[in-house]
Design a protein around this motif. Structure first.
Motif, PDB file in Angstrom:
ATOM      1  N   THR A 316      19.275  22.261  26.333  1.00 38.67           N
ATOM      2  CA  THR A 316      19.736  20.989  25.788  1.00 38.67           C
ATOM      3  C   THR A 316      20.099  20.039  26.926  1.00 38.67           C
ATOM      4  N   PHE A 317      19.561  18.834  26.858  1.00 35.34           N
ATOM      5  CA  PHE A 317      19.841  17.824  27.861  1.00 35.34           C
ATOM      6  C   PHE A 317      20.088  16.496  27.157  1.00 35.34           C
ATOM      7  N   TYR A 318      20.910  15.647  27.795  1.00 37.11           N
ATOM      8  CA  TYR A 318      21.214  14.332  27.247  1.00 37.11           C
ATOM      9  C   TYR A 318      20.654  13.269  28.186  1.00 37.11           C
ATOM     10  N   GLN A 319      20.017  12.275  27.606  1.00 39.69           N
ATOM     11  CA  GLN A 319      19.464  11.170  28.360  1.00 39.69           C
ATOM     12  C   GLN A 319      20.021   9.855  27.811  1.00 39.69           C
ATOM     13  N   ASN A 320      19.828   8.804  28.587  1.00 40.24           N
ATOM     14  CA  ASN A 320      20.149   7.451  28.115  1.00 40.24           C
ATOM     15  C   ASN A 320      21.587   7.357  27.620  1.00 40.24           C
ATOM     16  N   PHE A 321      22.526   7.859  28.483  1.00 38.47           N
ATOM     17  CA  PHE A 321      23.955   7.765  28.169  1.00 38.47           C
ATOM     18  C   PHE A 321      24.290   8.467  26.845  1.00 38.47           C
ATOM     19  N   LYS A 322      23.673   9.650  26.656  1.00 44.12           N
ATOM     20  CA  LYS A 322      23.875  10.526  25.497  1.00 44.12           C
ATOM     21  C   LYS A 322      23.324   9.927  24.209  1.00 44.12           C
ATOM     22  N   LYS A 323      22.545   8.862  24.306  1.00 45.09           N
ATOM     23  CA  LYS A 323      21.926   8.310  23.099  1.00 45.09           C
ATOM     24  C   LYS A 323      20.666   9.084  22.724  1.00 45.09           C
ATOM     25  N   THR A 324      20.128   9.855  23.673  1.00 45.06           N
ATOM     26  CA  THR A 324      18.939  10.658  23.431  1.00 45.06           C
ATOM     27  C   THR A 324      19.280  12.115  23.676  1.00 45.06           C
ATOM     28  N   LEU A 325      19.004  12.945  22.666  1.00 45.46           N
ATOM     29  CA  LEU A 325      19.171  14.390  22.779  1.00 45.46           C
ATOM     30  C   LEU A 325      17.801  15.009  22.976  1.00 45.46           C
ATOM     31  N   GLN A 326      17.645  15.835  24.022  1.00 41.30           N
ATOM     32  CA  GLN A 326      16.372  16.495  24.298  1.00 41.30           C
ATOM     33  C   GLN A 326      16.584  17.999  24.330  1.00 41.30           C
ATOM     34  N   ILE A 327      15.681  18.715  23.638  1.00 41.78           N
ATOM     35  CA  ILE A 327      15.665  20.171  23.654  1.00 41.78           C
ATOM     36  C   ILE A 327      14.294  20.594  24.153  1.00 41.78           C
ATOM     37  N   THR A 328      14.253  21.295  25.270  1.00 40.35           N
ATOM     38  CA  THR A 328      12.985  21.710  25.859  1.00 40.35           C
ATOM     39  C   THR A 328      12.529  23.019  25.231  1.00 40.35           C
ATOM     40  N   GLN A 329      11.219  23.274  25.366  1.00 42.26           N
ATOM     41  CA  GLN A 329      10.605  24.501  24.855  1.00 42.26           C
ATOM     42  C   GLN A 329      11.078  24.781  23.428  1.00 42.26           C
ATOM     43  N   VAL A 330      10.917  23.762  22.580  1.00 42.54           N
ATOM     44  CA  VAL A 330      11.426  23.862  21.220  1.00 42.54           C
ATOM     45  C   VAL A 330      10.649  24.934  20.450  1.00 42.54           C
ATOM     46  N   SER A 331      11.358  25.652  19.572  1.00 38.86           N
ATOM     47  CA  SER A 331      10.737  26.693  18.755  1.00 38.86           C
ATOM     48  C   SER A 331      11.168  26.510  17.307  1.00 38.86           C
ATOM     49  N   GLU A 332      10.612  27.388  16.433  1.00 39.56           N
ATOM     50  CA  GLU A 332      10.925  27.275  15.020  1.00 39.56           C
ATOM     51  C   GLU A 332      12.422  27.449  14.763  1.00 39.56           C
ATOM     52  N   ALA A 333      13.104  28.202  15.628  1.00 41.19           N
ATOM     53  CA  ALA A 333      14.546  28.404  15.446  1.00 41.19           C
ATOM     54  C   ALA A 333      15.340  27.120  15.637  1.00 41.19           C
ATOM     55  N   ASP A 334      14.732  26.105  16.267  1.00 45.74           N
ATOM     56  CA  ASP A 334      15.427  24.845  16.484  1.00 45.74           C
ATOM     57  C   ASP A 334      15.316  23.901  15.302  1.00 45.74           C
ATOM     58  N   SER A 335      14.608  24.306  14.244  1.00 52.36           N
ATOM     59  CA  SER A 335      14.559  23.478  13.039  1.00 52.36           C
ATOM     60  C   SER A 335      15.947  23.397  12.428  1.00 52.36           C
ATOM     61  N   GLY A 336      16.203  22.311  11.724  1.00 49.76           N
ATOM     62  CA  GLY A 336      17.504  22.146  11.075  1.00 49.76           C
ATOM     63  C   GLY A 336      17.945  20.703  11.086  1.00 49.76           C
ATOM     64  N   ASN A 337      19.185  20.499  10.694  1.00 48.56           N
ATOM     65  CA  ASN A 337      19.746  19.157  10.620  1.00 48.56           C
ATOM     66  C   ASN A 337      20.597  18.888  11.856  1.00 48.56           C
ATOM     67  N   TYR A 338      20.259  17.809  12.543  1.00 52.68           N
ATOM     68  CA  TYR A 338      21.014  17.373  13.712  1.00 52.68           C
ATOM     69  C   TYR A 338      21.741  16.089  13.335  1.00 52.68           C
ATOM     70  N   GLN A 339      22.969  15.993  13.750  1.00 46.97           N
ATOM     71  CA  GLN A 339      23.782  14.830  13.372  1.00 46.97           C
ATOM     72  C   GLN A 339      24.257  14.111  14.630  1.00 46.97           C
ATOM     73  N   CYS A 340      23.978  12.801  14.666  1.00 46.25           N
ATOM     74  CA  CYS A 340      24.530  11.972  15.731  1.00 46.25           C
ATOM     75  C   CYS A 340      25.694  11.174  15.161  1.00 46.25           C
ATOM     76  N   ILE A 341      26.747  11.056  15.945  1.00 43.43           N
ATOM     77  CA  ILE A 341      27.981  10.392  15.516  1.00 43.43           C
ATOM     78  C   ILE A 341      28.275   9.280  16.508  1.00 43.43           C
ATOM     79  N   ALA A 342      28.355   8.050  16.005  1.00 40.91           N
ATOM     80  CA  ALA A 342      28.738   6.906  16.834  1.00 40.91           C
ATOM     81  C   ALA A 342      30.188   6.567  16.509  1.00 40.91           C
ATOM     82  N   LYS A 343      31.020   6.465  17.540  1.00 46.93           N
ATOM     83  CA  LYS A 343      32.455   6.325  17.313  1.00 46.93           C
ATOM     84  C   LYS A 343      33.034   5.310  18.289  1.00 46.93           C
ATOM     85  N   ASN A 344      33.909   4.433  17.767  1.00 41.32           N
ATOM     86  CA  ASN A 344      34.771   3.625  18.625  1.00 41.32           C
ATOM     87  C   ASN A 344      36.163   3.624  18.006  1.00 41.32           C
ATOM     88  N   THR A 345      37.043   2.772  18.519  1.00 44.03           N
ATOM     89  CA  THR A 345      38.440   2.818  18.072  1.00 44.03           C
ATOM     90  C   THR A 345      38.616   2.366  16.637  1.00 44.03           C
TER      91      THR A 345
END
Length: 1250
Positions: A316-345
């Motif tokens: 797992t790696f983060y790019q673009n100030f954590k706006k991009t999530l990258q997972i290398t050598q992705v496999s079927e086990a990586d299927s699922g729901n990913y949630q991004c959360i944007a938060k300020n005060t």
């Protein structure tokens, strides 16, 4: 001549595979060795060894080269198909084939276009034993189209707004690389606020004034053709609040107003992707890239989680100030729901991306070449997987097996071809094609039927020389069909060697893992099959290792002196070593100061540059050893003062003696920088549970370089060490290698175990769960047990997941329970926990308190007593008793107003309580209820009581109306709280003369049924002060005060005239007496005659002069006294200016002459306050007029009279004087707003009239 039987497969790192596939596709397979001298009569089907990639993008500016290389015996011939049909290269003069190869060269640099040769190509390599085919090679020329011309309007935004600058690059082949730059070809800075999306657009979460520029340019770089295309510049202007206000103010009149506000702070929203959910599909082995970019103010921060699992740690790696999530050598086990959360005060927003991983076909078992002898059996297995499951198809010599010539020795069973009793005609090349909608795999595997006796390919009588205690490898390359068996013998009459001491490899090599002196000798390799036997002899000699018996040592020498390093080497007598000296791993300087002897290196006249590491290296043909020492050059005496600093960090961390719950950590100390190291601090990181967080592990003495560490189970440890001396602590060392301890049962149980019911029939058991570090292993769960405390029931238990709560249903109400929560994991249980006590849920109390009694203490206080309820009827934790009480009202009032009940709660098992703040002369009703954690029980029977009479409150209002020369009329409203039966009113009044002295006090009793009273026989043009209060049989209530003035006797005063000849609307009157009421008449004479209007006002009070008092004392006061008084006067003036006024002199006189009954009192007790001039000179608002009822109304203006007084409306008397000029703060603010304010200044008061 050498012949490999089982050549070693080449292994490539994952990072290098794409590069290799881009250049060419290398194919290695089991070979029949092609040695012209030894095996000239052997044949082999073709094997493709090199070909262009499946997706082959070419540069249209260069010649097209489509690779196809193959080997075989006899050498294969080549042919090509294009788009499924034969490609006759002889008919196209631009196409040639490399000699001895199938590689095509298409000469488009001289003429022709690359687009002409776009298509799908396939190469076939054929000889008498079969045909091998290449992949389908899709040839496409790269494209770098120009940007479509467009008109881009300038963009103007307010500070804080969000923005997306679109790029929309032209579609090229391969896709372009996008970046944003300015006109100077400088990359635009990006941050958490401003960043480029995966689609190339530039996103602003919020804009700032510094984002203003005219050259936002999107560039598209096409690497294949080395070209860059540029979009038209985009102009952006961000307007700040100050700029916006200045711009608008320049276009507005003086009376207009505009307030520009900055971009409003707001919670985040997503710019991309849209909505709350989206989908993403990716292929196995690729890089999965998920993107979320949000806008908001302040700038939002992005977080990522996987809803049904954890993100893979090492992929797992983060790019673009954590706006991009990258997972290398992705496999079927990586299927699922990913949630991004944007938060300020101001809030947070979520977006769920549903990821599905598909897979192009990939090999489970690719078919391998078969070399069989006539009559043998064999199988070709082709197994592949993918998503969806790939289809397996077989071809023979490039032709689908269904239409190929029949072979009785061949049987196809799905992904397997079974060969039985093969003959020479069974030789062929088989292709396995595994395909699904996402791609395909094609593999060639030949079946070569040969009948060959064994042959030894390793040269005879080879001499192997090996250093003692190292492995010895004796080669025996062989070939034969059927596959020969190999045996090794030592000596001429020795028995076969077995694998208890030796290792026999499949390729015929004999390995002696640890060669000793007695391993020396002659070894014979024998190869056998049913067609014959072959053998070969090799020889092995074991040599003594080379050793350095005297190593160079660390030396510190002064500049200009001599240093000598010693290096003595011991070696095998049959080997000749070569001794070499190195400095800092390089050659020695070419300097005559360096001299090398047999066992020494000598350096004379040492300089600073000679410092460093010196290495002695001894090399033989079989081994090499080295030893190093450091030379430190120092200045000659006197030695300069050392520089003290914190130590350098330790290095070379090593983990040894690895046990289940312990490990030994070893390190090398860094330089102590002239201050001895006092201790080492060891920290650890748990990469499995708390990656990136370091914890204290241990401390050891500064003389130690090892530490035996006690570890916890199931923790992925990394260690680092810091050194500390008297100066301070070093930076941490590099982290050690990771060490994962074995799992074990938990050694502790959850804490904070509680049992508390939320409903009458349940028991909610809660606890603080163990963290990941404390779990000691996977599969953390909890065994929850409970039973009634006062019963003989057995424990009831249930095992729950890693949660923090369990609810037991169906329990009796408020019963004590014993509770235990025990941790367990996949290994076992934690120690038996201690039981804690809890209670099942409470219910409302059943019984009301009885025997409620009330004892009235006085007119505002009562004491209530009651009998406690039985504890069993409480059905919960007794929290106390609650008294509800309210004032009883008549039926008519009850209809008009809701009864307001008051509540008092008494904690604990109290049986009495006090009710304060009651209203006198009132009837109250109360009841009592018992309270537990669930709520209140039933109310007791209502109990009523009366409070006695008390003194009344002040009259609600007091107004003076209809002033005449000798009379004033008073009107008032009764007290809002009479607190009994009113018996009479008392009115006291006294005159105030022009010097603010108070006259005699007149006392007057007025019947209680009156609300109006007229005072006659008063003096004209005289101010009076009134004190008014009501009485009951108990006593007098609070008083209300007011002031008023009788009118002027016009018969005794002559009119004075002032002629005004200009057009002004105001005029200043001079020479007036302070504190005097005046009637003013203003007239105008014109064509229609003389028109006039008149009104009454009063001048302000005079400022008393202390100098007059001093002058009246006579001339006997000496000069020193005069000076002292002058200084006192200056201090008083400064004090008055600082406080904007002071007390009137009349206050002093009032204190001296006033009746004792009316001495000023504090506000809190409802009597008089001090007379103050702090705000006497606040002017009335310009242009205001007095209404007909002589009452000054509060206006909407910010400059109203109320702001200058005590927050109430003022009132004028009939003669125009302002009531209450000398009054202090009122004890009560009447609802009618009829109290007076301070007097205005004379000039401004005059200006208020026409």
């Amino acid at each position: 001549m050498q012949l490999k039987i089982m050549p070693k497969k080449k292994h490539f790192s994952a990072g290098r595979v794409p590069l290799i596939l881009f250049l060419c596709q290398m194919i290695s397979a089991l070979d029949v060795p092609l040695d012209s001298k030894l095996l000239g009569d052997l044949v082999q089907p073709p094997t493709i060894t090199q070909q262009s990639p499946k997706d082959y993008i070419i540069d249209p500016r260069e010649n097209i080269v489509i690779q196809c290389e193959a080997k075989g015996k006899p050498p294969p011939s080549f042919s090509w198909t294009r788009n499924g049909t034969h490609f006759d290269i002889d008919k196209d003069p631009l196409v040639t084939m490399k000699p001895g190869s199938g590689t095509l060269i298409i000469n488009i640099m001289s003429e022709g276009k690359a687009e002409t040769y776009e298509g799908v190509y396939q190469c076939t390599a054929r000889n008498e034993r079969g045909a091998a085919i290449s992949n389908n090679i899709v040839v496409r020329p790269s494209r770098s189209p120009l940007w479509t011309k467009e008109r881009l309007e300038p963009i103007t935004l307010h500070n804080g707004q969000s923005l997306v600058l679109p790029c929309r690059p032209p579609i090229g082949l391969p896709p372009a690389i996008i970046f944003w730059m300015d006109n100077s070809f400088q990359r635009l800075p990006q941050s958490e606020r401003v960043s480029q999306g995966l689609n190339g657009d530039l996103y602003f979460s919020n804009v700032l004034p510094e984002d203003t520029r005219e050259d936002y340019i999107c560039y598209a770089r096409f690497n294949h053709t080395q070209t860059i295309q540029q979009k038209q510049p985009i102009s952006l202007k961000v307007i700040s609040v100050d700029e916006l206000n200045d711009t608008i103010a320049a276009n507005l009149s003086d009376t207009e107003f505009y307030g520009a506000k900055p971009g409003k702070e707001r919670p985040p929203t997503f710019l991309t992707p849209q909505g709350t959910e989206s989908r993403k599909e990716e292929l196995r082995g690729n890089v999965l890239s998920l993107e979320c970019i949000a806008e908001g103010l302040p700038t939002p921060i992005i977080y990522w989680i996987k809803e049904d699992g954890t993100l893979p740690v090492n992929r797992t790696f983060y790019q673009n100030f954590k706006k991009t999530l990258q997972i290398t050598q992705v496999s079927e086990a990586d299927s699922g729901n990913y949630q991004c959360i944007a938060k300020n005060t101001l809030g947070a927003v979520h977006h769920t991306i549903s990821v599905t991983v598909k897979a192009a076909p990939y090999w489970i078992s690719a078919p391998q070449n078969l070399v069989l002898s006539p009559g043998e059996n064999g199988t070709l297995i082709c197994r592949a997987n993918g998503n969806p499951k790939p289809r397996i198809g077989w071809l023979t010599n490039g032709v689908p097996v269904e239409i190929a010539p029949d072979d009785p020795s061949r049987k196809i069973d799905g992904d397997t071809i079974i060969f039985s009793n093969v003959q020479e005609r069974s030789s062929a090349v088989y292709q396995c094609n595994a395909s699904n909608e996402y791609g395909y795999l094609l593999a060639n595997a030949f079946v070569n039927v040969l009948a060959e006796p064994p042959r030894i390919l390793t040269s005879a009588n080879i001499l192997y020389q090996v250093i003692a205690n190292r492995p010895a490898l004796l080669d025996c390359a062989f070939f034969g069909s059927p596959l020969p068996t190999i045996e090794w013998f030592k000596g001429t009459k020795g028995s076969a060697l077995h694998e208890d001491i030796y290792v026999l490899h499949d390729n015929g090599t004999l390995e002696i893992p640890v060669a000793q002196k007695d391993s020396t000798g002659t070894y014979t390799c024998v190869a056998r099959n049913k067609l014959g036997m072959a053998k070969n002899e090799v020889h092995l000699e074991i040599k003594d290792p080379t050793r350095i018996i005297k190593q160079p040592e660390y030396a510190v020498v002064q500049r200009g002196s001599k240093v000598s390093f010693e290096c003595k080497v011991k070696h095998d007598d049959t080997l000749i070593p070569t001794i070499m000296w190195l400095k800092d791993n390089g050659e020695l300087p070419n300097d005559e100061r360096f001299s090398i002897g047999k066992d020494h290196l000598v350096v004379t006249d040492v300089s600073d540059d000679d410092g460093g590491m010196y290495t002695c290296a001894a090399n033989t043909t079989l081994d090499s050893v080295s030893a190093s020492a450091v030379l430190r050059v120092v200045a000659p005496t006197p030695t300069p003062a050392p520089i003290y600093d914190v130590p350098n960090p330790p290095f070379d961390l090593e983990l040894t003696n690895q046990l289940d719950k312990g490990v030994q950590l070893t390190w090398t100390p860094g330089d102590d920088n002239n201050s001895p190291i006092t201790k080492f601090i060891i920290e650890y990181e748990d990469a499995m549970h708390e990656a990136g967080i370091w914890h204290h592990q241990a401390e050891v003495s500064g003389t130690q370089t090892t530490a035996q560490l006690t570890l916890s189970p199931y923790v992925n440890y990394s260690f680092r060490v810091m050194a500390e001396n008297s100066i301070g602590r070093s930076v941490p060392s590099e982290a050690s290698e990771q060490y994962l301890t074995k799992a074990a049962e938990p050694d502790q149980n959850p804490t904070a175990v509680e049992g508390l019911g939320t409903e009458p029939d349940n028991l909610v058991i809660t606890w603080k769960p163990l963290n990941g570090f404390e779990s000691n292993g996977p599969g953390l769960q909890y065994k929850v047990s409970w039973r009634q405390k006062d019963g003989d029931d057995e424990w009831t238990s249930v095992v729950v997941a890693n949660v923090s709560k369990y609810i037991v249903s169906g329990t009796p109400t408020f019963v004590p329970y014993l509770i235990k929560v025990q941790a367990l994991n996949d290994v076992g249980f934690a120690p038996e926990p201690a039981a804690v006590m809890g209670h099942s849920g409470e219910d409302l109390p059943m019984v009301a308190p009885g025997n409620v009694r009330v004892n009235v203490v006085n007119s505002t206080l009562a004491e209530v007593h009651w009998d406690p309820v039985p504890l069993k009827s409480v059905r919960g934790h007794l929290q106390g008793y609650r008294i509800y009480y309210w004032k009883a009202q008549s039926s008519s009032k009850r209809n008009r107003r809701h009864i307001e009940k008051k509540i008092l709660t008494f904690q604990g098992n109290k049986t009495h309580g006090m009710l304060p703040g009651l209203q006198p002369y009132s009837h109250y009703v109360l009841n009592v209820r018992v309270v537990n954690g669930k709520g209140e029980g039933p109310a007791s029977t209502d109990r009523g009581f009366h409070t006695p009479e008390g003194v009344p409150s002040a009259p609600s209002s007091l107004k003076i109306v209809n002033p005449t020369l000798d009379s004033l009329t008073l009107e008032w409203d009764p007290p809002s709280h009479p607190n009994g039966v009113l018996t009479e009113y008392t009115l006291r009044y006294q005159p105030i003369n022009s010097t603010h002295e108070l006259g005699p006090l007149v006392d007057l009793k007025i019947p209680a049924n009156k609300t109006r009273w007229t005072l006659n026989h008063l003096n004209f043009s005289t101010r009076y002060k009134f004190y008014f209060y009501a009485q009951t049989s108990v006593g007098s209530g609070s008083q209300i005060t007011e002031e008023a003035i009788t009118t002027v006797d016009e018969g005794k005063e002559e009119w004075r005239k002032e002629i005004v000849n200009d057009s002004r609307s105001f005029y200043g009157l001079k020479g007036l007496m302070p504190g005097t009421a005046y009637k003013v008449r203003v007239g105008a004479e014109g064509d229609s005659g003389f028109v006039s209007s008149e009104d009454v006002f009063e001048t302000g009070p005079a400022m008393a002069s202390r100098q007059v008092d001093i002058a009246t004392q006579g001339w006997f006061i000496g000069l020193m006294c005069a000076v002292a008084l002058l200084i006192l006067i200056l201090l008083i003036v400064c004090f008055i200016r600082r406080n904007k006024g002071g007390k009137y002199p009349v206050k002093e006189k009032e204190d001296a002459h006033a009746d004792p009954e009316i001495q000023p009192m504090k506000e809190d007790d409802g009597t008089f306050g001090e007379y103050s001039d702090a705000e006497d000179h606040k002017p009335l608002k310009k242009g205001s007029r007095t209404p007909s009822d002589r009452t000054v109304k509060k206006e909407d203006s910010d400059d109203s009279l109320v702001d200058y007084g005590e927050g109430v409306n003022g009132q004028f008397n009939e003669d125009g004087s302002f009531i209450g000029q000398y009054s202090g703060k009122k004890e009560k603010e009447p609802a009618e707003g009829n109290e007076s304010s301070e007097a205005p200044s004379p000039v401004n008061a005059m200006n208020s009239f026409v």
